[in-house]
Scaffold this active site. Structure first.
Site, PDB file in Angstrom:
ATOM      1  N   CYS A   2       0.860  -1.177   0.000  1.00 11.68           N
ATOM      2  CA  CYS A   2       0.000   0.000   0.000  1.00 11.68           C
ATOM      3  C   CYS A   2       0.895   1.226   0.000  1.00 11.68           C
ATOM      4  O   CYS A   2       2.102   1.112   0.213  1.00 11.68           O
ATOM      5  CB  CYS A   2      -0.857   0.052   1.253  1.00 11.68           C
ATOM      6  SG  CYS A   2      -1.889  -1.395   1.484  1.00 11.68           S
ATOM      7  N   ARG A  32       1.635   1.513  -5.964  1.00 14.83           N
ATOM      8  CA  ARG A  32       1.700   0.586  -4.826  1.00 14.83           C
ATOM      9  C   ARG A  32       0.345  -0.042  -4.503  1.00 14.83           C
ATOM     10  O   ARG A  32       0.258  -0.927  -3.648  1.00 14.83           O
ATOM     11  CB  ARG A  32       2.215   1.309  -3.584  1.00 14.83           C
ATOM     12  CG  ARG A  32       3.573   1.943  -3.758  1.00 14.83           C
ATOM     13  CD  ARG A  32       4.026   2.600  -2.479  1.00 14.83           C
ATOM     14  NE  ARG A  32       4.231   1.641  -1.423  1.00 14.83           N
ATOM     15  CZ  ARG A  32       5.320   0.903  -1.266  1.00 14.83           C
ATOM     16  NH1 ARG A  32       6.321   1.047  -2.095  1.00 14.83           N
ATOM     17  NH2 ARG A  32       5.421   0.048  -0.274  1.00 14.83           N
ATOM     18  N   TRP A  79      -3.833  -1.712  -1.389  1.00 10.46           N
ATOM     19  CA  TRP A  79      -3.772  -2.941  -2.185  1.00 10.46           C
ATOM     20  C   TRP A  79      -4.233  -4.017  -1.224  1.00 10.46           C
ATOM     21  O   TRP A  79      -3.505  -4.411  -0.320  1.00 10.46           O
ATOM     22  CB  TRP A  79      -2.339  -3.173  -2.657  1.00 10.46           C
ATOM     23  CG  TRP A  79      -2.169  -4.415  -3.457  1.00 10.46           C
ATOM     24  CD1 TRP A  79      -1.665  -5.606  -3.022  1.00 10.46           C
ATOM     25  CD2 TRP A  79      -2.494  -4.596  -4.823  1.00 10.46           C
ATOM     26  NE1 TRP A  79      -1.666  -6.504  -4.056  1.00 10.46           N
ATOM     27  CE2 TRP A  79      -2.164  -5.922  -5.164  1.00 10.46           C
ATOM     28  CE3 TRP A  79      -3.049  -3.764  -5.808  1.00 10.46           C
ATOM     29  CZ2 TRP A  79      -2.366  -6.431  -6.446  1.00 10.46           C
ATOM     30  CZ3 TRP A  79      -3.240  -4.276  -7.065  1.00 10.46           C
ATOM     31  CH2 TRP A  79      -2.900  -5.598  -7.378  1.00 10.46           C
ATOM     32  N   ASN A 105       0.865  -0.016   6.011  1.00  6.44           N
ATOM     33  CA  ASN A 105       1.264  -0.859   4.885  1.00  6.44           C
ATOM     34  C   ASN A 105       1.992  -2.064   5.475  1.00  6.44           C
ATOM     35  O   ASN A 105       2.884  -1.889   6.306  1.00  6.44           O
ATOM     36  CB  ASN A 105       2.203  -0.069   3.962  1.00  6.44           C
ATOM     37  CG  ASN A 105       2.872  -0.949   2.931  1.00  6.44           C
ATOM     38  OD1 ASN A 105       2.292  -1.930   2.477  1.00  6.44           O
ATOM     39  ND2 ASN A 105       4.094  -0.612   2.568  1.00  6.44           N
ATOM     40  N   GLY A 106       1.602  -3.267   5.068  1.00  8.82           N
ATOM     41  CA  GLY A 106       2.244  -4.476   5.604  1.00  8.82           C
ATOM     42  C   GLY A 106       1.180  -5.456   6.072  1.00  8.82           C
ATOM     43  O   GLY A 106       0.014  -5.341   5.683  1.00  8.82           O
ATOM     44  N   GLU A 486       8.453 -20.773 -19.326  1.00  5.57           N
ATOM     45  CA  GLU A 486       8.311 -19.392 -18.850  1.00  5.57           C
ATOM     46  C   GLU A 486       9.505 -18.545 -19.314  1.00  5.57           C
ATOM     47  O   GLU A 486       9.334 -17.383 -19.696  1.00  5.57           O
ATOM     48  CB  GLU A 486       8.162 -19.401 -17.319  1.00  5.57           C
ATOM     49  CG  GLU A 486       8.106 -18.049 -16.642  1.00  5.57           C
ATOM     50  CD  GLU A 486       6.985 -17.130 -17.104  1.00  5.57           C
ATOM     51  OE1 GLU A 486       6.093 -17.556 -17.851  1.00  5.57           O
ATOM     52  OE2 GLU A 486       7.040 -15.943 -16.730  1.00  5.57           O
ATOM     53  N   LYS A 490       9.297 -15.218 -21.756  1.00  4.99           N
ATOM     54  CA  LYS A 490       9.859 -13.898 -21.403  1.00  4.99           C
ATOM     55  C   LYS A 490      10.650 -13.329 -22.576  1.00  4.99           C
ATOM     56  O   LYS A 490      10.488 -12.173 -22.929  1.00  4.99           O
ATOM     57  CB  LYS A 490      10.792 -13.979 -20.181  1.00  4.99           C
ATOM     58  CG  LYS A 490      10.157 -14.245 -18.846  1.00  4.99           C
ATOM     59  CD  LYS A 490       9.390 -13.087 -18.266  1.00  4.99           C
ATOM     60  CE  LYS A 490       7.977 -13.056 -18.711  1.00  4.99           C
ATOM     61  NZ  LYS A 490       6.936 -13.727 -18.032  1.00  4.99           N
ATOM     62  N   HIS A 509      13.489 -35.221 -31.437  1.00  5.94           N
ATOM     63  CA  HIS A 509      12.393 -35.605 -32.340  1.00  5.94           C
ATOM     64  C   HIS A 509      11.972 -34.430 -33.223  1.00  5.94           C
ATOM     65  O   HIS A 509      10.798 -34.267 -33.522  1.00  5.94           O
ATOM     66  CB  HIS A 509      11.203 -36.104 -31.512  1.00  5.94           C
ATOM     67  CG  HIS A 509      11.514 -37.339 -30.726  1.00  5.94           C
ATOM     68  ND1 HIS A 509      11.750 -38.563 -31.303  1.00  5.94           N
ATOM     69  CD2 HIS A 509      11.675 -37.532 -29.387  1.00  5.94           C
ATOM     70  CE1 HIS A 509      12.019 -39.471 -30.371  1.00  5.94           C
ATOM     71  NE2 HIS A 509      11.988 -38.858 -29.194  1.00  5.94           N
ATOM     72  N   LYS A 608      -1.376  -6.159 -20.422  1.00  8.35           N
ATOM     73  CA  LYS A 608      -1.177  -6.766 -19.106  1.00  8.35           C
ATOM     74  C   LYS A 608      -2.361  -7.671 -18.753  1.00  8.35           C
ATOM     75  O   LYS A 608      -2.196  -8.761 -18.246  1.00  8.35           O
ATOM     76  CB  LYS A 608      -1.010  -5.652 -18.063  1.00  8.35           C
ATOM     77  CG  LYS A 608      -0.749  -6.134 -16.651  1.00  8.35           C
ATOM     78  CD  LYS A 608       0.698  -6.546 -16.496  1.00  8.35           C
ATOM     79  CE  LYS A 608       0.974  -7.269 -15.200  1.00  8.35           C
ATOM     80  NZ  LYS A 608       2.092  -8.207 -15.348  1.00  8.35           N
TER      81      LYS A 608
END
Ligand code: G6P
Length: 613
Positions: A2, A32, A79, A105-106, A486, A490, A509, A608
């Site tokens: 946050c 944030r 958040w 925050n936390g 993955e 990227k 193959h 996104k």
């Protein structure tokens, strides 16, 4: 994650109205968190709060956050972690008498315990957040002590977990109280006013002089005084020596000094993993998920893009740790699997945004069949968790870069935790085996931090060679295959180089036909003796055709002599493959993209969150 800001000063000294300063600061902290926001100030009648669900700009239109009055103002952008985004869960939170307002925050780990005690003493809670225990706890102690700062200190020393906390109170209307542990907090020094904030961008418009607070520091700021103490030994901190001048521009500051959000997010992984671990360790949803999975006939798992790779990883872990076969499929292919799904089945839907249409469609198709749905998401109360029977959350904080980084490692952390819990729940693992694996997951943040520092220079160097290549293979076996996939994704996404991943055994193959002198083949080597042995033959096959071999392998590997380049991973355990071995690949893709002159944060043709089919 946050964002917090607080401001205190003499009325004639502020460069702008304090409400406007806090509002603008919040906009700079939006990266944030942005699901709800609020501001608070001290008035003659107590604390005044304006807050609600929605983005900062929406709330400005609705409530006029910037209109808040007073010479001491706090603000917060949220958040969600404990409690969905809502008007009541938005910060600031207050005590019963509306005299104390808190932004945080936390994660407060022992909030439930404290909440139960405070409810027992007659405190009335209005939200589902962990934060709300703080104002009530201070209030409770203040009733006895009558000294606000002392009560604040005692309350903070009772908290377990991570926090950056800022408090205002009508008992001491000229001071901003703060405390910090594991979550960032800085003080900004103005002329006739002072600020406290989560990060530099929030205050850079008003001052360039800052003090970065350390863990366990606590204190207060007023218009002309700063007191910082170390909670551990009650020592007063000599802060004057710690003031530094920030040279960044605002644009630099939002990215925390990193040139791109993707780089910032790669470096945020140790923190994101730590916070996700805090959450998952005490999340009752894990117990419920195990109950559902244990009695399911068939288990399916689905997602798109990077989230699909996390799904595939889970399916392998589930067979190893829980002896349970799981069908993992790409979300847009749901109809193939939904057609045979039935009521006693379970579908796990993995989506960082919680809004991807392909995943949502899969969810709905399975739900129609009566299948129970478990969501794994990074966004509380987004569509996928909302429509699921159960949701488990990653706590990576907002991810701005289009290419997923910290959300992938935190997804696989949650899914690894779940497969261990399932293994223990079904008896496939003994308690001590489960503890052993969990012990390794608890080391993930430490391993990731080391992996980044060991490999950044090589990634940068190798990118110079890689940027001229047209095609790259990523090969592995077993648990390493989704990590190879993955890695290839990227490179493709942000450097626009053709990259394909295969189980290494399959490479003979077909794929090997393309290999010629200096063709890059990246081998993901999990820290697992059998897999290493099996990969040796594949490495030799590639080498014999002139391929250049890039190994992503632990320092203890027996294969290093075969590598032309070696991304060295600190020795740990194969269960961390998704977390440790993906890091060099994220770095390599990033630097290759930059060296080819692209912006890794905004890859062409990609979004996104894809909310169309
Ligand atoms: C898009 C993004 C990917 C992401 C995928 C799934 O394609 O570009 O980075 O992995 O969506 O997103 P989700 O939010 O469902 O995890």
């Amino acid at each position: 994650m946050c964002g917090i800001i607080g401001l205190v000063g003499s009325s004639d000294k502020f460069p702008l109205k304090p409400g406007i300063m806090v509002y603008r600061g919040l906009l700079r902290l939006e990266y944030r968190g942005y699901d709800s926001a609020g501001v608070g100030s001290v008035t003659s009648k107590g604390v005044q709060i304006l807050k609600g669900k929605g983005s900062i700009r929406e709330l400005e239109k609705k409530l006029c956050l910037s209109c808040i009055d007073g010479a001491i103002v706090i603000g917060h952008t949220r958040w969600a972690t404990h409690g969905a985004p809502s008007d009541t869960n938005a910060h600031p939170h207050t005590d019963c008498n509306n005299k104390i307002a808190v932004v945080h925050n936390g994660i407060i780990q022992n909030y439930q315990e404290l909440r139960d005690i405070l409810i027992g003493k007659g405190h009335i809670f209005r939200s589902e957040t962990d934060t709300e225990v703080v104002p009530h706890l201070i209030e409770e102690i203040y009733r006895r002590l009558g000294d606000f700062y002392e009560s604040f200190k005692r309350a903070i020393s009772m908290l377990k977990g991570s926090y950056a906390i800022v408090v205002i109170t009508s008992y001491e209307p000229d001071k901003l109280f703060f405390a910090k542990k594991d979550s960032p907090l800085i003080i900004g020094l103005g002329d006739g006013f002072n600020l406290v904030a989560s990060d530099i961008p929030a205050i850079l418009e008003y001052t360039r002089y800052v003090i970065t607070l350390r863990d366990n520091w606590i204190g207060y700021v007023s218009s002309n005084k700063i007191l910082i103490e170390d909670l551990a030994d009650s020592r007063v901190v000599e802060w004057k020596k710690l003031v530094r001048t920030v040279e960044w521009s605002i644009e630099d500051a939002v990215k925390g000094g990193y040139p791109h959000f993707m780089m910032k997010e790669i470096h945020e992984q140790p923190r994101a993993l730590k916070e996700t671990l805090y959450g998952v360790q005490r999340d009752p949803a894990i117990v419920k998920a195990v109950e559902l999975l244990a009695r399911a006939d068939n288990v399916y798992i689905t997602g798109a893009g990077t989230s699909y790779h996390a799904c595939y990883y889970y399916s392998i872990l589930s067979s190893i740790l829980a002896k349970r076969l799981v069908y993992s499929f790409i979300a847009s292919e749901y109809s193939v699997y939904a057609s045979t799904a039935d009521k006693p089945d379970v579908l796990i839907v993995v989506s960082q945004s919680g809004e991807t249409m392909d995943a949502l469609k899969a969810l709905r198709a399975f739900k129609e069949k009566g299948v129970s749905i478990i969501a794994v998401s990074n966004v509380v109360d987004s569509a996928i968790p909302r429509e699921s029977d159960l949701a488990v959350y990653t706590r990576a904080g907002p991810e701005i870069g289009v290419a997923a980084t910290k959300t992938f490692t935190t997804q696989t952390l949650v899914l690894s935790w779940l497969s261990i819990a399932l293994g223990q729940g079904t008896g496939a693992l003994t308690k001590s085996e489960a503890e052993y694996y969990r012990g390794w997951l608890k080391k993930s943040a430490e391993i990731v931090a080391k992996t980044i520092s060991w490999n950044e220079a090589l990634a940068m160097e190798l990118a110079d060679w890689m940027r001229k290549k047209r095609s790259v293979y990523y090969l592995s076996r077993g648990i390493g295959v989704p990590i190879a996939m993955e890695g290839a994704l990227k490179l493709k996404e942000i450097a626009y180089i053709h990259a394909e991943a295969y189980p290494a055994g399959e490479s003979k193959h077909g794929p090997i036909a393309l290999v010629e002198e200096d063709f890059p083949v990246i081998f993901i080597v999990p820290e697992h003796r059998e897999l290493e042995k099996a990969l040796l033959g594949n490495i030799q096959e590639m080498k014999a055709r002139g391929a250049s071999i890039i190994g992503v392998a632990a320092e203890s590997t027996s294969l290093s002599n075969y590598f032309d380049y070696w991304f060295k991973i600190p020795s740990s355990h194969w269960i961390l493959t998704s977390i440790s071995h993906i890091l060099p690949q994220q770095l390599l893709a990033y630097y290759t993209s930059v060296k080819r002159g692209f912006n890794p944060d905004r890859p062409r043709n990609l979004a996104k969150t894809v909310t169309v089919e």
